[in-house]
Design an enzyme around this catalytic site. Structure first.
Site, PDB file in Angstrom:
ATOM      1  N   CYS A   1       0.847  -1.204   0.000  1.00 11.10           N
ATOM      2  CA  CYS A   1       0.000   0.000   0.000  1.00 11.10           C
ATOM      3  C   CYS A   1       0.880   1.252   0.000  1.00 11.10           C
ATOM      4  O   CYS A   1       0.598   2.235  -0.670  1.00 11.10           O
ATOM      5  CB  CYS A   1      -0.918   0.026   1.219  1.00 11.10           C
ATOM      6  SG  CYS A   1      -1.897  -1.464   1.459  1.00 11.10           S
TER       7      CYS A   1
ATOM      8  N   HIS B   1       0.987   5.144  -1.478  1.00 12.28           N
ATOM      9  CA  HIS B   1       0.326   5.982  -0.477  1.00 12.28           C
ATOM     10  C   HIS B   1       1.255   6.356   0.667  1.00 12.28           C
ATOM     11  O   HIS B   1       0.831   6.435   1.812  1.00 12.28           O
ATOM     12  CB  HIS B   1      -0.924   5.276   0.054  1.00 12.28           C
ATOM     13  CG  HIS B   1      -1.988   5.086  -0.984  1.00 12.28           C
ATOM     14  ND1 HIS B   1      -2.684   6.135  -1.521  1.00 12.28           N
ATOM     15  CD2 HIS B   1      -2.456   3.975  -1.595  1.00 12.28           C
ATOM     16  CE1 HIS B   1      -3.545   5.671  -2.422  1.00 12.28           C
ATOM     17  NE2 HIS B   1      -3.424   4.372  -2.494  1.00 12.28           N
TER      18      HIS B   1
ATOM     19  N   ARG C   1     -12.949  -0.539  -2.416  1.00 12.13           N
ATOM     20  CA  ARG C   1     -11.718   0.232  -2.646  1.00 12.13           C
ATOM     21  C   ARG C   1     -10.483  -0.656  -2.448  1.00 12.13           C
ATOM     22  O   ARG C   1      -9.551  -0.654  -3.244  1.00 12.13           O
ATOM     23  CB  ARG C   1     -11.694   1.450  -1.707  1.00 12.13           C
ATOM     24  CG  ARG C   1     -10.515   2.375  -1.825  1.00 12.13           C
ATOM     25  CD  ARG C   1     -10.326   2.938  -3.213  1.00 12.13           C
ATOM     26  NE  ARG C   1      -9.413   2.105  -4.000  1.00 12.13           N
ATOM     27  CZ  ARG C   1      -9.238   2.195  -5.326  1.00 12.13           C
ATOM     28  NH1 ARG C   1      -9.890   3.086  -6.031  1.00 12.13           N
ATOM     29  NH2 ARG C   1      -8.414   1.399  -5.948  1.00 12.13           N
TER      30      ARG C   1
ATOM     31  N   CYS D   1      -7.685  -1.992  -5.190  1.00 15.98           N
ATOM     32  CA  CYS D   1      -6.243  -1.803  -5.027  1.00 15.98           C
ATOM     33  C   CYS D   1      -5.507  -3.130  -5.225  1.00 15.98           C
ATOM     34  O   CYS D   1      -4.501  -3.183  -5.921  1.00 15.98           O
ATOM     35  CB  CYS D   1      -5.921  -1.237  -3.643  1.00 15.98           C
ATOM     36  SG  CYS D   1      -6.196   0.539  -3.519  1.00 15.98           S
TER      37      CYS D   1
END
Lengths: 221, 273, 105
Positions: free
Chosen positions: B181, B185, B230, B234
Site C-alpha cells: 500500500c 500511499h 476500494r 487496489c
C-alpha cells in the site's frame, strides 16, 4: 545485527508516535513476531479464488520480505550494509538479456508499451486475457512532454536520452534498471519488471529504445 | 405568468470528465480540473439516492426470516445507526471478531434475516445490471454518522491485534509488481496518471480520506462503492489475487486506516471519479 | 418500480434553486450485459416541473442523459412554502412524481 536493531527501535518509536495515548491507557500491542505470524495467516486466508499459481502471487520472496519494513522501505536508508549488498547481488544475478543481444529495440513499439497500464490483473480467480502486458511506465513517470496523463510517483524521464545519449553503456544501464531496479537501489518503489516476469527482455528493450532513441517523443523537444 | 425558468438537464459526469481532460494551461495543474469536477458533483451527490434506498432496506422485513435489520447491533446497540460508522471496525463479542461495517452487516443479514452468506457476497458489488443491497446499506449507515468525528478505539486485545496486522499489511510488498500500500500511499502530492494519491501515513490526509471517502458514489461505476471495494480494487491493480470480501486481512487494513483517521469529521457518502 | 427522486428547493432572493437527483438506469440501448446481450433502451423521455400547479418546465429527454442524472431548474418569483412538483415518464411508461415545498436558502 545493527541494522535490524535500528529498524526495531524506529518501529517502536513510530508506534509510540501513532498510538501513544492507547499505550498509556491499556495493554500493549502484540510483538512484531506475533503480528507477522497473524498477518501472514490472514493473507493466506484472504485469497481463495483461482489457480494455485495465482494464489501464490501473495507469497513474498526473500527480497520482498526484506523491503517490507514498517514505516516504509523506499531506498536503502533503512537497510544495513550487508542487507543492501545482499539485495543488490540477488537482483543483479537475476538479470537476463534478450537472445538477440540487442538491448535497445524499436521505440515505436516501446511507445505503445509505455502508456499501456494493463496486464496480469485478476478478477474472480481469472487473469485478464491480453496478447501481452503493458509496461505501465506512464502510470508513474512523465516521458513524452506533450502527454498530460502521466503520474509522478517516479521521477520525470522527459529528455532521458537527450541528457544521457544512446551509447551502448546507457542502453545497458537503462535495460538493467528496468529489468531489476533493486540492483541499483534496493527496495526502490520501482517494480522488478523483468525479474518478476512481468515484461519480457524484448519488451524491455523496446522501452529502452523509447527512452534513449533520438527520434522518440521523449527526446524531441 | 411572470416566471422565467432556466433549466438544464445535465449529464453531470460527462461534464466532470470534460473538465478533467480539457486543455491544460500553464496556470492550472491537471488535477485542478478534477478537483473542480468533484466539487460540482459533491453538491448533488447521486450517492444520496443510495442512502435513501439503504434506509428502506434497513427497516424493511426481508430475507427467509422476514426480519428487518432493526435488531442489528453495529456497536451502538440494536438498530442504532447514528455513530456506528465513527467507531468501526471494532470487536463484537457475539462473533468474537473485529468487524468493519460491511462484515458486520453481512453477519446481521445472515443471522437476523436468514440470507445465505455466499449470496450476499456474490452481490456485494453492484453492476450496471444489478444494484447491490450492501452498497445501499453501507451508504445509509455511513451517512447516519455525518457531522460526528471518527473515533475508533483499540481497547480490546483483538482490536490491537487487528490494528497491528493492518499496519504490517500496509507495508507488506508482494506480487509481480512488488507493491505494498505504502508504495503509492507513502508520500503527499503524488499521482498515478491524473489520479491524486492520498498519503496514508499522514493523519491529516487520512482524516479526509476515511471520513469523507468511502462509501462514495463513483461516477465511472454509476454506483456507490464501499471501503471493501476500494481495497479489492487496489489489490486488483497490484496484480494480487482477489481480496476476500470481509476477510480478516481487509478488516485489518480498514482498522489501521480508520484508526489513523480519528478526529476526522464524517461526511458521507463521498464522490469519486 | 421507480424509486423516489431526491429534491432540494432552496430560495435565494426571489429565485428558487430546484435540484433533483433522479434514480434511473437511463439505458441507451447500446450497452451489453455481462452475458453479451444488448440491454433494451430504457430512458426517461418526459420530465415536467410545476410551481404551485403552473408548468415551468416541460422537457423531452433522451438516451443522451446520464444514469442517475442530476437535474436543476431555477424558478423566479418563488416564495418559501411554494409547492414544486417534479414528474417523469420513461419509454416503458414507468412514472414517478415527487413534490417538495420551497425552503428558505
Amino acid at each position: 545485527m545493527k541494522g535490524v536493531s535500528q529498524f526495531m527501535s524506529r518501529a517502536a518509536a513510530s508506534v509510540v508516535g501513532l498510538a501513544g495515548l492507547v499505550i498509556a491507557g491499556c495493554a500493549a500491542f502484540p510483538d512484531a513476531e506475533t503480528t507477522a505470524k497473524n498477518t501472514e495467516q490472514m493473507v493466506t486466508d484472504a485469497h481463495t479464488l483461482g489457480a494455485p499459481a495465482l494464489i501464490r502471487r501473495s507469497v513474498q520472496d526473500t527480497s520482498q520480505r526484506a523491503c517490507s519494513m514498517i514505516g516504509g522501505s523506499e531506498g536503502s536508508a533503512k537497510l544495513s550494509q550487508e542487507q543492501a549488498a545482499s539485495l543488490v547481488k540477488t537482483a543483479r544475478d537475476s538479470i537476463q538479456y534478450p537472445a538477440s543481444g540487442k538491448l535497445s529495440g524499436d521505440w515505436k513499439t516501446g511507445a505503445q508499451l509505455v502508456t499501456d497500464g494493463r496486464g496480469q490483473r485478476i478478477v474472480n480467480g481469472q487473469v485478464e486475457k491480453l496478447p501481452g502486458n503493458g509496461a505501465l511506465c506512464t502510470n508513474c513517470h512523465a516521458m513524452d512532454p506533450t502527454e498530460v496523463n502521466a503520474g509522478d510517483v517516479g521521477p520525470s524521464l522527459v529528455a532521458y536520452g537527450k541528457q544521457r545519449g544512446n551509447s551502448e553503456a546507457v542502453a545497458r544501464y537503462t535495460y538493467e534498471r528496468i529489468y531489476n531496479a533493486w540492483a541499483f537501489m534496493p527496495c526502490s518503489n520501482m517494480p522488478r519488471l523483468g525479474t518478476n516476469g512481468f515484461l519480457t527482455p524484448e519488451q524491455i528493450a523496446h522501452v529502452v529504445a523509447y527512452l534513449i532513441d533520438a527520434g522518440s517523443p521523449v527526446n524531441r523537444q | 405568468m411572470n416566471l422565467s425558468s432556466r433549466a438544464a438537464a445535465i449529464c453531470a459526469f460527462a461534464l466532470a470528465l470534460a473538465t478533467g481532460s480539457g486543455p491544460v494551461t500553464a496556470q492550472s495543474k491537471p488535477e485542478d480540473g478534477l478537483a473542480l469536477g468533484r466539487k460540482m458533483l459533491a453538491e448533488d451527490n447521486p450517492g444520496d439516492l443510495w442512502v435513501e434506498r439503504g434506509q428502506r432496506l434497513f427497516t424493511a422485513k426481508r430475507g427467509p426470516k422476514n426480519a428487518s435489520l432493526e435488531k442489528c447491533d453495529l456497536g451502538m446497540g440494536p438498530g442504532v445507526v447514528k455513530g456506528a460508522f465513527a467507531q468501526l471496525p471494532r470487536y463484537f463479542a457475539d462473533t468474537d471478531k473485529v468487524q468493519d461495517l460491511e462484515s458486520r452487516l453481512l453477519t446481521c443479514m445472515v443471522e437476523l434475516q436468514g440470507f445465505k452468506r455466499e449470496d450476499i457476497i456474490r452481490t456485494r458489488f453492484g453492476t450496471l445490471d444489478r444494484d447491490s443491497d450492501m452498497e445501499a446499506l453501507v451508504s445509509y449507515v455511513g451517512a447516519a454518522s455525518n457531522g460526528l468525528r471518527m473515533n475508533v478505539r483499540l481497547t480490546h486485545a483483538k482490536e490491537r491485534e487487528m490494528y497491528k496486522a493492518g499496519e504490517y499489511a500496509f507495508y507488506r510488498r508482494s506480487g509481480p509488481l512488488d507493491f505494498a500500500c505504502v508504495t503509492c500511499h507513502g508520500e503527499s502530492g503524488k499521482r498515478i496518471r491524473l489520479q491524486d494519491l492520498p498519503n496514508m501515513t499522514k493523519a491529516e490526509e487520512m482524516r479526509e480520506v476515511v471520513a469523507t471517502g468511502w462509501p462514495a458514489y463513483r461516477g465511472t461505476h454509476s454506483t456507490v462503492r464501499t471501503m471493501q471495494h476500494r481495497l479489492y480494487d487496489c489489490f486488483w491493480q497490484m496484480r494480487l489475487p482477489d481480496l476476500g470480501f470481509a476477510s480478516d486481512l481487509s478488516v485489518a487494513l480498514t482498522a489501521y486506516l480508520n484508526y489513523s483517521a480519528n478526529g476526522g469529521e464524517i461526511k458521507l457518502p463521498g464522490v469519486r471519479r | 418500480m421507480a424509486e423516489p427522486m431526491k429534491i432540494r428547493a432552496l430560495l435565494k432572493g426571489d429565485v428558487a434553486d430546484i435540484r433533483v437527483l433522479v434514480a434511473h438506469s437511463m439505458e441507451t440501448g447500446q450497452r451489453r450485459d455481462a452475458a453479451g446481450n444488448l440491454v433494451a433502451a430504457h430512458f426517461i423521455h418526459s420530465m415536467t416541473v410545476t410551481h404551485n400547479g403552473k408548468p415551468v418546465y416541460d422537457g423531452q429527454w433522451s438516451q443522451a442523459v446520464s444514469r442517475n442524472p442530476v437535474f436543476a431548474v431555477r424558478i423566479k418569483g418563488a416564495r418559501v412554502g411554494d409547492k414544486v412538483v417534479v414528474s417523469w415518464t420513461d419509454n416503458k411508461n414507468d412514472k414517478r412524481t415527487d413534490e417538495v415545498s420551497v425552503a428558505a436558502g
